[in-house]
Design an enzyme around this catalytic site. Sequence first.
Site, PDB file in Angstrom:
ATOM      1  N   GLY A 123       1.941 -18.148  26.897  1.00 56.46           N
ATOM      2  CA  GLY A 123       3.317 -17.951  26.422  1.00 56.46           C
ATOM      3  C   GLY A 123       3.350 -17.356  25.034  1.00 56.46           C
ATOM      4  O   GLY A 123       4.151 -16.456  24.750  1.00 56.46           O
TER       5      GLY A 123
ATOM      6  N   HIS B   8       6.065 -14.526  32.540  1.00 54.12           N
ATOM      7  CA  HIS B   8       6.778 -15.066  31.376  1.00 54.12           C
ATOM      8  C   HIS B   8       8.086 -14.295  31.154  1.00 54.12           C
ATOM      9  O   HIS B   8       8.113 -13.059  31.285  1.00 54.12           O
ATOM     10  CB  HIS B   8       5.926 -14.934  30.117  1.00 54.12           C
ATOM     11  CG  HIS B   8       4.690 -15.779  30.141  1.00 54.12           C
ATOM     12  ND1 HIS B   8       4.652 -17.070  29.676  1.00 54.12           N
ATOM     13  CD2 HIS B   8       3.451 -15.518  30.633  1.00 54.12           C
ATOM     14  CE1 HIS B   8       3.444 -17.568  29.842  1.00 54.12           C
ATOM     15  NE2 HIS B   8       2.694 -16.659  30.427  1.00 54.12           N
TER      16      HIS B   8
ATOM     17  N   GLU C 196       7.460 -24.510  30.476  1.00 50.07           N
ATOM     18  CA  GLU C 196       6.400 -23.976  31.331  1.00 50.07           C
ATOM     19  C   GLU C 196       6.716 -24.134  32.828  1.00 50.07           C
ATOM     20  O   GLU C 196       7.199 -25.187  33.268  1.00 50.07           O
ATOM     21  CB  GLU C 196       5.066 -24.681  31.051  1.00 50.07           C
ATOM     22  CG  GLU C 196       4.370 -24.214  29.820  1.00 50.07           C
ATOM     23  CD  GLU C 196       2.887 -24.532  29.838  1.00 50.07           C
ATOM     24  OE1 GLU C 196       2.289 -24.627  30.935  1.00 50.07           O
ATOM     25  OE2 GLU C 196       2.320 -24.704  28.743  1.00 50.07           O
ATOM     26  N   ARG C 197       6.393 -23.081  33.551  1.00 53.63           N
ATOM     27  CA  ARG C 197       6.429 -23.169  35.029  1.00 53.63           C
ATOM     28  C   ARG C 197       5.526 -24.326  35.453  1.00 53.63           C
ATOM     29  O   ARG C 197       4.370 -24.384  35.059  1.00 53.63           O
ATOM     30  CB  ARG C 197       5.909 -21.873  35.619  1.00 53.63           C
ATOM     31  CG  ARG C 197       5.781 -21.855  37.128  1.00 53.63           C
ATOM     32  CD  ARG C 197       5.235 -20.554  37.658  1.00 53.63           C
ATOM     33  NE  ARG C 197       3.858 -20.299  37.252  1.00 53.63           N
ATOM     34  CZ  ARG C 197       3.114 -19.306  37.746  1.00 53.63           C
ATOM     35  NH1 ARG C 197       3.632 -18.443  38.615  1.00 53.63           N
ATOM     36  NH2 ARG C 197       1.861 -19.125  37.362  1.00 53.63           N
TER      37      ARG C 197
ATOM     38  N   CYS D 117       1.945 -23.227  24.408  1.00 50.10           N
ATOM     39  CA  CYS D 117       1.557 -22.490  25.621  1.00 50.10           C
ATOM     40  C   CYS D 117       0.814 -21.251  25.156  1.00 50.10           C
ATOM     41  O   CYS D 117       1.404 -20.418  24.451  1.00 50.10           O
ATOM     42  CB  CYS D 117       2.798 -22.119  26.428  1.00 50.10           C
ATOM     43  SG  CYS D 117       2.445 -21.176  27.920  1.00 50.10           S
ATOM     44  N   GLY D 118      -0.461 -21.131  25.531  1.00 49.00           N
ATOM     45  CA  GLY D 118      -1.272 -20.017  25.043  1.00 49.00           C
ATOM     46  C   GLY D 118      -0.852 -18.679  25.622  1.00 49.00           C
ATOM     47  O   GLY D 118      -0.613 -17.706  24.899  1.00 49.00           O
TER      48      GLY D 118
ATOM     49  N   CYS E 146      -4.651 -20.125  31.655  1.00 44.98           N
ATOM     50  CA  CYS E 146      -4.171 -21.116  30.680  1.00 44.98           C
ATOM     51  C   CYS E 146      -4.876 -20.853  29.348  1.00 44.98           C
ATOM     52  O   CYS E 146      -6.076 -21.125  29.223  1.00 44.98           O
ATOM     53  CB  CYS E 146      -4.483 -22.520  31.191  1.00 44.98           C
ATOM     54  SG  CYS E 146      -3.808 -23.820  30.130  1.00 44.98           S
TER      55      CYS E 146
ATOM     56  N   ASN F 219       7.428 -18.828  33.484  1.00 48.98           N
ATOM     57  CA  ASN F 219       7.421 -19.585  32.237  1.00 48.98           C
ATOM     58  C   ASN F 219       8.497 -18.994  31.333  1.00 48.98           C
ATOM     59  O   ASN F 219       8.719 -17.765  31.359  1.00 48.98           O
ATOM     60  CB  ASN F 219       6.044 -19.460  31.557  1.00 48.98           C
ATOM     61  CG  ASN F 219       4.918 -20.008  32.411  1.00 48.98           C
ATOM     62  OD1 ASN F 219       4.707 -21.198  32.489  1.00 48.98           O
ATOM     63  ND2 ASN F 219       4.185 -19.122  33.088  1.00 48.98           N
TER      64      ASN F 219
ATOM     65  N   ASN G 265      -0.797 -27.194  37.214  1.00 43.56           N
ATOM     66  CA  ASN G 265       0.274 -27.775  36.407  1.00 43.56           C
ATOM     67  C   ASN G 265       0.541 -29.203  36.841  1.00 43.56           C
ATOM     68  O   ASN G 265       0.051 -29.654  37.889  1.00 43.56           O
ATOM     69  CB  ASN G 265       1.540 -26.912  36.567  1.00 43.56           C
ATOM     70  CG  ASN G 265       1.353 -25.529  35.988  1.00 43.56           C
ATOM     71  OD1 ASN G 265       1.051 -25.357  34.822  1.00 43.56           O
ATOM     72  ND2 ASN G 265       1.520 -24.516  36.846  1.00 43.56           N
TER      73      ASN G 265
HETATM   74  N1  LIG Z   1       2.370 -23.283  33.279  1.00 44.12           N
HETATM   75  C1  LIG Z   1       1.571 -22.051  33.320  1.00 44.12           C
HETATM   76  C2  LIG Z   1       0.059 -22.381  33.294  1.00 44.12           C
HETATM   77  C3  LIG Z   1      -0.365 -22.986  31.978  1.00 44.12           C
HETATM   78  C4  LIG Z   1      -0.180 -22.023  30.860  1.00 44.12           C
HETATM   79  C5  LIG Z   1      -0.206 -22.605  29.471  1.00 44.12           C
HETATM   80  N2  LIG Z   1      -0.402 -24.033  29.360  1.00 44.12           N
HETATM   81  C6  LIG Z   1      -1.171 -21.847  28.584  1.00 44.12           C
HETATM   82  O1  LIG Z   1      -1.719 -22.441  27.633  1.00 44.12           O
HETATM   83  O2  LIG Z   1      -1.328 -20.632  28.831  1.00 44.12           O
HETATM   84  C7  LIG Z   1       1.877 -21.284  34.611  1.00 44.12           C
HETATM   85  O3  LIG Z   1       2.114 -21.918  35.644  1.00 44.12           O
HETATM   86  O4  LIG Z   1       1.839 -20.046  34.545  1.00 44.12           O
END
Ligand SMILES: N[C@H](CCC[C@H](N)C(=O)O)C(=O)O
Length: 285
Positions: free
Chosen positions: A232, A170, A220-221, A229-230, A71, A202, A62
Amino acid sequence: MEFTKMHGAGNDYVYVDARDMPERDWGTLSQSISDRHSGVGSDGLILVMNSEVADLQMRMFNSDGSEGEMCGNGIRCFAKYAIERGIVAPSVASVTVDTLAGIRTVVPHFLGSAVDSARVSMGAPRLAPSDIPVDLDPAIASQGGPIVHYALQPGDFRLYVTLVSMGNPHAVTFIDQPVGEFPLHNIGPLVERHPIFPRRANFEIVNLREDGNLDARVWERGSGETMACGTGACAIAVASRLLGHTGDRVAVNLPGGTLTIDWDGVGEVYLEGPAKEVFSGVWTE
Ligand SMILES: N[C@H](CCC[C@H](N)C(=O)O)C(=O)O
């Protein structure tokens, strides 16, 4: 160091082919390269690495330097990067990618010789409190999950979250107001760092539309609010189905674009969305 800037529905990352690079403090590099003023500017850093157990390994960091387990937007661009540079066979039907969340399979969708979008098998959601992870009262945790509609009080705010791990944690809440009116930048950091989340979380806010699809925003975390956020979107679809709002397929409308999620309530979650390359360059340390 050569890099390529890519994004999935506006969730943007800097990609580096680190297969022949020595180990280094990638988290610190992610912090500096992600800075939108003094760096390239991105939500984080994604590394292409060799793997003994899959076609390739993906590591993602991140913008605060913390390493994420998975991700969903990033892995689609990761596959695009590997295919279009011949790191894997250009006509490949799927790419297997080893991640901290497990091995994931990406099926690319081609527009001519370019990968335009992809469908990712994101693994089954993990719903047990210990898998999120979340520290709850033993009387609740002993019930084993799913943790649905759990009362959380970030600051003076009170909301109800459903907890889902897609390999990363999440907390999903459904609201009755348009997502654009929610004070996400005030509440997001309080949920992200709430004491019940030992590895942070997240945070997704969702509004159920009359057409049965979902409007959402994500804090997002480790990166703050992102355009999409995928993982997410997957967590949102799982929570929505657990709550009976939606069925096996749902479109999640995020500020950066729409992601389509399939989950039959039992097996793997599937994520479908765009993968775009923006530019390449050289990062001078
Ligand atoms: N910030 C997320 C990682 C990126 C996830 C997000 N960008 C995605 O597309 O899944 C975490 O630390 O769990």
